[in-house]
Motif scaffolding. Sequence first.
Motif, mmCIF file in Angstrom:
data_model
loop_
_atom_site.group_PDB
_atom_site.id
_atom_site.type_symbol
_atom_site.label_atom_id
_atom_site.label_comp_id
_atom_site.label_asym_id
_atom_site.label_seq_id
_atom_site.Cartn_x
_atom_site.Cartn_y
_atom_site.Cartn_z
ATOM 1 N N PRO A 166 -10.726 7.580 -6.881
ATOM 2 C CA PRO A 166 -10.394 6.342 -6.166
ATOM 3 C C PRO A 166 -8.969 6.391 -5.631
ATOM 4 O O PRO A 166 -8.095 6.965 -6.280
ATOM 5 C CB PRO A 166 -10.535 5.254 -7.232
ATOM 6 C CG PRO A 166 -10.506 5.960 -8.541
ATOM 7 C CD PRO A 166 -11.005 7.346 -8.309
ATOM 8 N N PRO A 167 -8.743 5.821 -4.468
ATOM 9 C CA PRO A 167 -7.384 5.819 -3.914
ATOM 10 C C PRO A 167 -6.409 5.182 -4.885
ATOM 11 O O PRO A 167 -6.750 4.237 -5.594
ATOM 12 C CB PRO A 167 -7.521 4.973 -2.647
ATOM 13 C CG PRO A 167 -8.963 5.024 -2.298
ATOM 14 C CD PRO A 167 -9.706 5.151 -3.593
ATOM 15 N N ASN A 168 -5.217 5.735 -4.912
ATOM 16 C CA ASN A 168 -4.182 5.201 -5.786
ATOM 17 C C ASN A 168 -2.965 4.848 -4.934
ATOM 18 O O ASN A 168 -3.007 4.909 -3.705
ATOM 19 C CB ASN A 168 -3.850 6.222 -6.880
ATOM 20 C CG ASN A 168 -3.480 5.557 -8.182
ATOM 21 O OD1 ASN A 168 -2.668 4.632 -8.203
ATOM 22 N ND2 ASN A 168 -4.068 5.989 -9.281
ATOM 23 N N VAL A 169 -1.879 4.529 -5.606
ATOM 24 C CA VAL A 169 -0.702 4.014 -4.901
ATOM 25 C C VAL A 169 -0.211 4.966 -3.804
ATOM 26 O O VAL A 169 0.218 4.534 -2.742
ATOM 27 C CB VAL A 169 0.422 3.756 -5.927
ATOM 28 C CG1 VAL A 169 1.713 3.415 -5.239
ATOM 29 C CG2 VAL A 169 0.007 2.624 -6.845
ATOM 30 N N GLY A 170 -0.284 6.271 -4.052
ATOM 31 C CA GLY A 170 0.279 7.222 -3.078
ATOM 32 C C GLY A 170 -0.710 7.774 -2.080
ATOM 33 O O GLY A 170 -0.329 8.526 -1.173
ATOM 34 N N THR A 171 -1.978 7.411 -2.199
ATOM 35 C CA THR A 171 -3.000 8.076 -1.380
ATOM 36 C C THR A 171 -2.784 7.852 0.112
ATOM 37 O O THR A 171 -2.881 8.790 0.907
ATOM 38 C CB THR A 171 -4.402 7.592 -1.809
ATOM 39 O OG1 THR A 171 -4.491 7.668 -3.226
ATOM 40 C CG2 THR A 171 -5.482 8.446 -1.180
ATOM 41 N N ASN A 172 -2.498 6.617 0.477
ATOM 42 C CA ASN A 172 -2.310 6.350 1.908
ATOM 43 C C ASN A 172 -1.130 7.125 2.468
ATOM 44 O O ASN A 172 -1.162 7.576 3.618
ATOM 45 C CB ASN A 172 -2.082 4.852 2.135
ATOM 46 C CG ASN A 172 -3.399 4.091 2.225
ATOM 47 O OD1 ASN A 172 -4.437 4.683 2.508
ATOM 48 N ND2 ASN A 172 -3.346 2.806 1.961
ATOM 49 N N GLN B 297 -7.559 -0.743 4.332
ATOM 50 C CA GLN B 297 -7.170 0.461 3.594
ATOM 51 C C GLN B 297 -5.667 0.495 3.324
ATOM 52 O O GLN B 297 -5.222 0.989 2.286
ATOM 53 C CB GLN B 297 -7.584 1.711 4.386
ATOM 54 C CG GLN B 297 -7.456 2.979 3.568
ATOM 55 C CD GLN B 297 -7.697 4.232 4.389
ATOM 56 O OE1 GLN B 297 -7.105 4.427 5.457
ATOM 57 N NE2 GLN B 297 -8.565 5.081 3.909
ATOM 58 N N ALA B 298 -4.885 -0.067 4.235
ATOM 59 C CA ALA B 298 -3.434 -0.055 4.064
ATOM 60 C C ALA B 298 -3.006 -0.783 2.791
ATOM 61 O O ALA B 298 -1.934 -0.532 2.259
ATOM 62 C CB ALA B 298 -2.764 -0.709 5.269
ATOM 63 N N LEU B 299 -3.848 -1.692 2.317
ATOM 64 C CA LEU B 299 -3.493 -2.449 1.109
ATOM 65 C C LEU B 299 -4.021 -1.794 -0.168
ATOM 66 O O LEU B 299 -3.914 -2.364 -1.255
ATOM 67 C CB LEU B 299 -4.009 -3.885 1.219
ATOM 68 C CG LEU B 299 -3.401 -4.690 2.375
ATOM 69 C CD1 LEU B 299 -4.029 -6.074 2.460
ATOM 70 C CD2 LEU B 299 -1.902 -4.820 2.221
ATOM 71 N N ASP B 300 -4.581 -0.602 -0.010
ATOM 72 C CA ASP B 300 -5.055 0.116 -1.206
ATOM 73 C C ASP B 300 -3.891 0.608 -2.063
ATOM 74 O O ASP B 300 -4.065 0.923 -3.229
ATOM 75 C CB ASP B 300 -5.899 1.339 -0.804
ATOM 76 C CG ASP B 300 -7.305 0.944 -0.378
ATOM 77 O OD1 ASP B 300 -7.667 -0.226 -0.567
ATOM 78 O OD2 ASP B 300 -8.027 1.811 0.153
ATOM 79 N N SER B 301 -2.706 0.709 -1.458
ATOM 80 C CA SER B 301 -1.566 1.282 -2.197
ATOM 81 C C SER B 301 -0.854 0.191 -2.977
ATOM 82 O O SER B 301 0.242 -0.210 -2.628
ATOM 83 C CB SER B 301 -0.572 1.896 -1.210
ATOM 84 O OG SER B 301 -1.237 2.704 -0.302
ATOM 85 N N THR B 302 -1.476 -0.288 -4.011
ATOM 86 C CA THR B 302 -0.843 -1.384 -4.729
ATOM 87 C C THR B 302 -0.681 -1.059 -6.201
ATOM 88 O O THR B 302 -1.504 -0.377 -6.792
ATOM 89 C CB THR B 302 -1.646 -2.695 -4.565
ATOM 90 O OG1 THR B 302 -1.024 -3.703 -5.342
ATOM 91 C CG2 THR B 302 -3.084 -2.539 -5.038
ATOM 92 N N ILE B 324 -10.406 1.150 -5.601
ATOM 93 C CA ILE B 324 -9.093 1.766 -5.819
ATOM 94 C C ILE B 324 -8.924 1.972 -7.321
ATOM 95 O O ILE B 324 -9.667 1.402 -8.119
ATOM 96 C CB ILE B 324 -7.938 0.915 -5.249
ATOM 97 C CG1 ILE B 324 -7.886 -0.455 -5.928
ATOM 98 C CG2 ILE B 324 -8.052 0.775 -3.744
ATOM 99 C CD1 ILE B 324 -6.656 -1.273 -5.568
#
Lengths: 216, 727
Positions: A166-172, B297-302, B324
């Motif tokens: 799953p995407p995490n804080v740094g993925t983007n 998707q931009a808000l996935d980084s939380t 996420i």
Amino acid sequence: MPASLPRRAVRKARRIVRARRRTRELPDSPFRAAERILSPRYPEHLVAEPDDEPETDAADDAPANDLDAGREPAPATRVAGVLTPSTARRLGDVLPVAAVAPGARALGLRIEAGDVLVVERAALQSGPWSTAETSSGTALLLEVLDWCTEARELGAPVVLLDSGDPPNVGTNLLRGAADVVLPRPQETDPVLGPVPMSPVVSVLDRIARAAVEGDR
Amino acid sequence: MTSQSTPVERRVLLYGDGNINLIDGSTIWLVSMAQVLARTNSHVTLLLKARVVSRKMLEPLDGLDNVTVVDPFEGLGDAVPPNKLLSIDDVAHRIVELDRGRRFDKIIARGFGICNELARTREFDGRLWPYVIDLPEPGAEPTPERLRDLEEIALSAERMLVQTEDSRSYMEYRVPASAGKCVVINPMIPDDLGPLPGRSAPSAGRLQGVYAGKFAEGWKTLELCEVPGRLAERGVRLSLSMIGDKIMHSVRTPTWRARMKAAVTTSPGVEWAGGLSRDDAMAYSKTADIGFSWRAQALDSTHELSTKVLEYCAMGVAPVVNRIAAHVELLGEDYPLFVDSTLESVLDAVERVALDPDLLEQARKKAMDAIDHYRMANTVERIHSALRASEARPRVTLEGGRPVLLVGADLSSSRGVHAVLHQTAGDVRVAEWDPSLKGQEQARFDELSAAGVVVVEDAGPYLPWATRRKPPGQRLVAHVRDLRSDEPALREARLEEIDAFVFQAEPDRAAFAAAFDVPAERLHHAPAPVDTAYLDRPGLPGRQFRVGVLDLRPAAARPDTAVTALRGLLAADDRFSLHVRDDLPWEVADLREDQLERDYYQALLSGLAAEPAVAARIAFERPEADLPTWYRKIGWLLVPRRRGSLDPRVFGAQACGVVVRTPAEPGAADLYGDDAPYDSLDALVHSIAASTDPAEFAKLSAAARLRAGAHDLAAGGAAWSAALTGK
């Protein structure tokens, strides 16, 4: 090079372009880098140019095919990257691989022109880079991003191999730093059918696809 | 509510940078925080940013007699327009004014701007509990000014509030001064919030959905309005209620707001309920089967969790959320309503549960099972405990009321000693002096004379000097962290002038007692103090495969043996890695011109260059302030033989569940535990490789935490009390 072009002028133009790249350190645009690595001919179209081209008049008198002999296809592309051991082994079967560990820059490892920098998300979930995508590993994340910046400055493409994690804080941020995120949907020409990928990208795409689909 | 018989423990000023007339995360937090604080026997003064136009958000505070809500424009009548908000400057000014009248014990403020302003006033140093949620993201390199401001906030703060364990990790990395101060409060939900009693399962193909909150582009509320219509094309009937009246502008898409307004009022299957009080919004939401918290998707980084998602969970309304890491951790890998940023993924997920009532029921159960940790009662307990820990009264009262002075040449590793002295005696000053006293003696003597008790950290170089200048009525305490290195200075000092000796290691105390003629009642043992409560954090998955080393210097550690051990571990399992957390010696400017040392590093590097597969499993990581976070991923710590004072970091690692291994030598088992010493590198490798089963490792890790308890700040309290008072 067409014989009609003045060789001295061409050489001078190349020197100017190279000097500009060195001094201004303009990173390649993501679009251009992506174009390059997604070319089916990658890395064959890369050419190695000698750093110290002779500037004597004698060189000007050299036959045109001698000049072209100085531009030979790169013998191989090296993958430098943040890789799982299994991916490093798999890629190592087909081309040189330099696995990058945290702190490797301080140990002298550098990206070189002609490299492709591969960042494998699966490699950030365990091992030396573990936590790099999370809030607990911000320093590691910034180090990966530094590698990406260095690669860009040298014109080396940056490829992110996605995974099913799953995407995490740094993925983007990692996605944004990459020229290409794999796997990609197969491109198809309406007339000619599926567009082939280069052998290197094709291997990388297969690895990423397996990681995303959890079939490692 | 505080009953009349319960004394008020403290007076708290609470401020949050949000408009109380709107329903959003910041106002929900503000009101919840007021409720929580009220339950900690605090009197809460809640300063608002806007005049109260709608009391909807404040209703949960009605009847709480220990909460006073302050209208920011009180007494100004109609001269102030209803939509006017206090500026940051105004807020700081109002807080200073209110503090003059009420003298708050704690100032809790949310938002970088106001926290920065309050820190700048210097009025609230040691009372400020900032909640800075708007830290620069990892990819945005903060400006030096911003970092300085954050550092200033942390320096002014007594504690810093953070939302989650992840937020604490990031805060400690970005703002080193915050390390040791962060209190994880978690998002909170009311204790009595539960599902609608007697609700029946929906029939297949029909669902009631809800969205509550602000309407914003990144929150995908515009696309959400399409969902009922698109599902209808698939034969699924979704009735979607949209609750909220805050429609945001979009900088990127100027027409977005108008389109949002149109969509929420005209889209088929969508009903706009407008703004409701929180209670009404919850009552409304409870009737739904699924609740939307779909984001771009931009808000996935939380680093943070949405309170709204937790509320949906508590109400048995299965949330539709992006897949996420934070949500997977909350709801589990196989939660059926995970989506990505695409509309298709939302349609697919909703269609799945609409056609399979059992799957929907599973999702609801997973959601309800996930939220106990976030109940307000648990937050009350956490905050109350943090407040009380900060208010502990000193154990002893020093004669004359003069402060304790902690003196040393390098106090960088004396944080724990400072903390235990503070807990014991209250007022502790710190003096880190240049080892050479030339030309500074008078100034240092003046500093020394002002103290009631002087604690000299390590005997050299100050102890002999201090024993010759001890003023009458002052107590002098020698803190001996390493007898071997302190012995020459102790022999030089006038021992009869030293009122108490505190040894960090019991064997040192015994050896000193045997060698020196000092009355036994002056000799004390207090273990190296560590704030174990702060360091006790959950370990990260896979830590049993990660081996840590804290020191690269060959004089202190033997990193080459760690590399040898790694080789053996990799032969057993290629998941192992070695993590070295130290400055690279060849990059350190003051690296000693020691040929042997240089040769050592050269050999180490050449060895690594010859074995790229091993080198690729070694991480050289910088020593940042976020060491406690680093411990979370480390399973094993290789500790060198004792060569000097004990390294408190090792006990800190144990407090975080890291298992220590050290070469066998007398006293090693006493220091680190019976399992810690190893007789050979083969034995070391075997002991680690044989303990990778998660359950097996968990036992070792729990034992390490237990062992660290011997170093807790409280453990040495009695010894320090006796040393400081002579009683």
